[in-house]
Enzyme design. Structure first.
Site, PDB file in Angstrom:
ATOM      1  N   SER A 149       4.783  -0.747   1.718  1.00  0.00           N
ATOM      2  CA  SER A 149       5.329  -1.962   2.620  1.00  0.00           C
ATOM      3  C   SER A 149       6.149  -3.041   1.898  1.00  0.00           C
ATOM      4  CB  SER A 149       4.424  -2.153   3.753  1.00  0.00           C
ATOM      5  OG  SER A 149       3.495  -2.920   3.028  1.00  0.00           O
TER       6      SER A 149
ATOM      7  N   SER B 236       0.788  -0.121  -1.184  1.00  0.00           N
ATOM      8  CA  SER B 236       2.171  -1.050  -0.729  1.00  0.00           C
ATOM      9  C   SER B 236       2.691  -1.666  -1.936  1.00  0.00           C
ATOM     10  CB  SER B 236       1.868  -1.916   0.574  1.00  0.00           C
ATOM     11  OG  SER B 236       1.801  -1.265   1.569  1.00  0.00           O
TER      12      SER B 236
ATOM     13  N   LYS C  47       5.856 -11.842  -0.444  1.00  0.00           N
ATOM     14  CA  LYS C  47       5.940 -10.711   0.666  1.00  0.00           C
ATOM     15  C   LYS C  47       5.715 -11.765   1.802  1.00  0.00           C
ATOM     16  CE  LYS C  47       3.917  -6.485   2.203  1.00  0.00           C
ATOM     17  NZ  LYS C  47       2.898  -5.488   2.051  1.00  0.00           N
TER      18      LYS C  47
HETATM   19  N1  GLN Z   1       1.877   3.011   3.603  1.00  0.00           N
HETATM   20  C1  GLN Z   1       0.294   2.687   3.875  1.00  0.00           C
HETATM   21  C2  GLN Z   1       0.338   2.262   5.268  1.00  0.00           C
HETATM   22  O1  GLN Z   1       1.161   2.357   5.932  1.00  0.00           O
HETATM   23  C3  GLN Z   1       0.069   1.551   3.044  1.00  0.00           C
HETATM   24  C4  GLN Z   1       0.200   0.096   3.482  1.00  0.00           C
HETATM   25  C5  GLN Z   1      -0.163  -0.944   2.583  1.00  0.00           C
HETATM   26  O2  GLN Z   1      -0.737  -0.827   1.317  1.00  0.00           O
HETATM   27  N2  GLN Z   1      -0.150  -2.174   3.102  1.00  0.00           N
HETATM   28  O3  GLN Z   1      -0.678   1.969   5.599  1.00  0.00           O
END
Ligand code: GLN
Length: 477
Positions: free
Chosen positions: A152, A176, A77
């Site tokens: 994400s 994420s 990532k």
């Molecule tokens: N969707 C969650 C957020 O927007 C999780 C994001 C993540 O785990 N980096 O914070």
């Protein structure tokens, strides 16, 4: 070339002389060339360098000096530092930035002769649940390209699901790794907080951030976890607990499993996902595990607690992007307006929303009402889960309330987007390990994930039960 379901299949082909690492890299680069233009899984591909490394590793293999991950093709990532390679966090603000060092978890993979094929697309600074917050492109779900892959770590899940690499390394602050894994029909593992060093992972919310793994098999997730986990002098928060041999033979033990009644009765839960989770519960019972319902009184507080605290931490962490130290600098006539313009031009809307929210909850007048209160509630949530996990080995739930939604469907409604994290944030609030395992499909053919959570540092048994669930034969399909 056939699709390999696990790294051990690759290794046996290499061992028997049927496959070289160079051929394997060629195959994955072809997959990227064919599909990345549409799917936008990778932001940078390191093709020539990967080919060169593959040739070197083939030589090592022939000499018998290769590392444990020789032949493992990994995508990372775009939030992990990889020396002399660009690092964007899918944001304009890091324009032109290159890492000066390599993240510990990535270095450990390289030391075992894994090949890093490229940096993957994600939501800007890992904030989002659909990959639509990337400043560069929206990654698409390979199962239905009109739909999001989740976020994400969206690009990371797409890349594994479409065979652009064998394993991806993502980050999981609130789901994420698990949510995109569920949307794309692959495995997503979030270890215990502090199990893997965060050195070289761009910080979003430091008391929640974990390094996670996306793979096709539990076996691959176990091996990669084993290589990456453990003490690191560069991260003072990392656990010094010994790293078990996660990649040993299966244990196939019988366990005590709980599910929170309220999670399955939640209004937001898609009935087909509920049915799949109940089916998994039934199958566990038939298989000799003991599964019981428990109650939670805190379900409605988990998401608000997560969003107050992560916004607060993000507002502090992201203050370093000031136009001076990294990446983008907008032209202006005074230092103060330079800071303002660089940050205004460089950050996208969702990141700005979180910085503003975080600054608000940390401000003198609201600190007690929001930040302090959320810290207290975090403690209650953690205590409640730990209490349950004293009596049970695992908690089972759906990974997500919905399957993959259409691109654009939730863009105007941040609250609905946040609701996508309903089931995943709990593990981050409590700091415990969790995994999403593919479990059948909805009536549109979209993958469903079930989530298993365990007590801190119980990854080994988490992987054991995952190995059992993934082989259940009666998944609805
Ligand atoms: N969707 C969650 C957020 O927007 C999780 C994001 C993540 O785990 N980096 O914070």
């Amino acid at each position: 070339m056939k699709t390999f379901q696990s790294f051990s299949e690759i290794q046996s082909e290499i061992d028997s002389g049927k496959l070289t690492v160079s051929e394997l890299i060629q195959y994955h680069l072809k997959q990227i060339e064919k599909n990345n233009g549409r799917l936008n899984a990778f932001l940078s591909v390191y093709g020539r360098e990967a080919q060169k490394r593959a040739a070197e590793i083939d030589t090592k293999i022939s000499k018998g000096t290769a590392g444990r991950l020789a032949g493992l093709v990994v995508g990372i990532k775009d939030v992990f530092a990889y020396q002399d390679h660009p690092l964007s966090c899918a944001s304009q603000i890091l324009e032109g930035f290159e890492s000066q060092y390599t993240a510990t978890c990535i270095q450990r993979l390289l030391d075992e002769d894994a090949i890093i094929i490229g940096h993957q697309n994600c939501d800007e600074f890992a904030m989002g649940s659909s990959n639509e917050n990337s400043a560069f492109a929206t990654a698409r779900n390979p199962i239905d390209e009109a739909r999001v892959p989740g976020g994400s770590s969206g690009g990371s899940a797409v890349a594994v699901a479409s065979d652009m690499c064998q394993v991806s390394i993502g980050s999981d602050t609130g789901g994420s790794v698990r949510q995109p894994a569920a949307f794309c029909g692959v495995i997503g593992l979030k270890p215990t907080y502090s199990r893997i060093s965060r050195y070289g992972l761009a910080a979003y919310a430091s008391s929640f951030d974990t390094v996670g793994i996306i793979s096709k098999s539990v076996e691959d997730a176990s091996l990669v976890l084993e290589v990456m986990a453990g003490a690191d002098n560069f991260d003072s928060t990392v656990s010094h607990k010994e790293v078990p041999v996660y990649s040993t033979e299966r244990m196939d033990k019988k366990y005590k499993v709980a599910y929170m009644r309220q999670t399955l009765e939640h209004d937001e839960l898609n009935p087909e996902i509920k049915a799949a989770t109940l089916q998994c519960i039934e199958k566990l019972k038939l298989d000799g595990h003991n599964v019981e319902a428990v109650d939670t009184t805190l379900m409605d507080y988990v998401l608000p607690t997560y969003y107050v605290l992560t916004a607060a931490e993000a507002s502090s962490n992201l203050s370093r992007y000031d136009g001076v130290r990294y990446g983008k600098r907008s032209p202006s006539d005074s230092p103060e307006s330079m800071y303002k313009r660089s940050r205004s031009d460089g950050f996208g809307a969702e990141v700005k929303r979180r910085i503003l929210t975080g600054t608000f909850v940390l401000s003198a007048s609201y600190y007690d009402a929001y930040y302090n209160k959320a810290q207290q509630v975090r403690r209650l949530i953690k205590d409640e889960i730990e209490n349950i996990l004293q009596d049970y080995d695992f908690l089972i739930s759906p990974t997500t309330p919905t399957t993959a939604f259409e691109i654009g469907a939730l863009n105007d409604d941040p609250i609905r987007m946040y609701l996508e994290d309903l089931y995943t944030v709990q593990a981050n609030v409590a700091g415990i390990p969790a995994i999403s395992i593919p479990y059948g499909f909805d009536n549109k053919g979209l993958p469903i994930g079930v989530q298993i959570m365990a007590n801190s540092f119980n990854e080994q048994k988490l992987l054991d039960i995952s190995n059992q669930i993934i082989t259940f034969k009666d998944q609805n399909s």
